[in-house]
Enzyme design. Sequence first.
Site, PDB file in Angstrom:
ATOM      1  N   THR A  41       0.837  -1.208   0.000  1.00 21.02           N
ATOM      2  CA  THR A  41       0.000   0.000   0.000  1.00 21.02           C
ATOM      3  C   THR A  41       0.875   1.262   0.000  1.00 21.02           C
ATOM      4  O   THR A  41       0.475   2.285  -0.565  1.00 21.02           O
ATOM      5  CB  THR A  41      -0.982   0.043   1.192  1.00 21.02           C
ATOM      6  OG1 THR A  41      -0.253   0.086   2.404  1.00 21.02           O
ATOM      7  CG2 THR A  41      -1.919  -1.144   1.174  1.00 21.02           C
TER       8      THR A  41
ATOM      9  N   HIS B 247       8.411   3.676   8.797  1.00 20.66           N
ATOM     10  CA  HIS B 247       8.168   2.804   9.958  1.00 20.66           C
ATOM     11  C   HIS B 247       6.870   3.251  10.627  1.00 20.66           C
ATOM     12  O   HIS B 247       6.653   4.451  10.829  1.00 20.66           O
ATOM     13  CB  HIS B 247       9.351   2.891  10.937  1.00 20.66           C
ATOM     14  CG  HIS B 247       9.192   1.952  12.082  1.00 20.66           C
ATOM     15  ND1 HIS B 247       9.494   0.611  11.991  1.00 20.66           N
ATOM     16  CD2 HIS B 247       8.719   2.149  13.330  1.00 20.66           C
ATOM     17  CE1 HIS B 247       9.209   0.021  13.138  1.00 20.66           C
ATOM     18  NE2 HIS B 247       8.742   0.930  13.977  1.00 20.66           N
TER      19      HIS B 247
END
Length: 210
Positions: free
Chosen positions: A15, A112
């Site tokens: 994504t 992250h």
Amino acid sequence: MRELNIVVLVSGGGTNLQALIDAQKRAEIKNGKITCVISSNPDAYALVRARDNNIKTRVLNRKDYIDIAGYSQAMLAALQEEKADLAVYAGFMTILDESVCKAYENRMLNVHPSLLPSFGGKGFYGLRVHQAALERGVKLSGATVHFVNEICDGGAIIAQKAIPVEDNDTPESLQKRVMEQCEWELLPKAVSLFCEGKISVRGNKCVVEF
Ligand code: GAR
């Protein structure tokens, strides 16, 4: 300035790769182009996303290499063959060794799913990050885009965005909001800033020119 070659490294759903592709279609990646997607997993849906958008794909299956040194060497060779100016870890779940970090120092980015340095490092990936954040009871979470160095999730921070944690959040619901509201916005923005030459690194700090 020459348009930079962006090589995106993936392992899963992709994504974040999609967010980069969509930003590129909207001409929001200035002075750079996604020229290749390399997956550590032959079954990654990210490969379908790349192919659907006519982006070259390569598979470097982690399982074909006995150790991380051999895998890192193969990845470095692939990055060099692709003439990558920038390597972007977009849900890439393998920790490459020092040889790649050194060769691509300050030219490799990672997204992250937490506010680093919280909930980062070895073992913190995907849903586990959100589970740990919820167990700790933090009131804010979010995402971080940072340069990759030899310390896992330890490189200089380029951008962060925070969102509130809700009382009834599950790891899945928190992951969804962090992706939608933080990662998919921050990563394309950071990639564009890099390609425009607007990020400089001073020690462990990044200075970003907006
Ligand atoms: C994303 O949330 C990304 O930040 C995370 O894995 C997910 C991959 O999703 N990465 C890490 O946890 C790395 N330590 P995607 O494949 O749909 O982009």
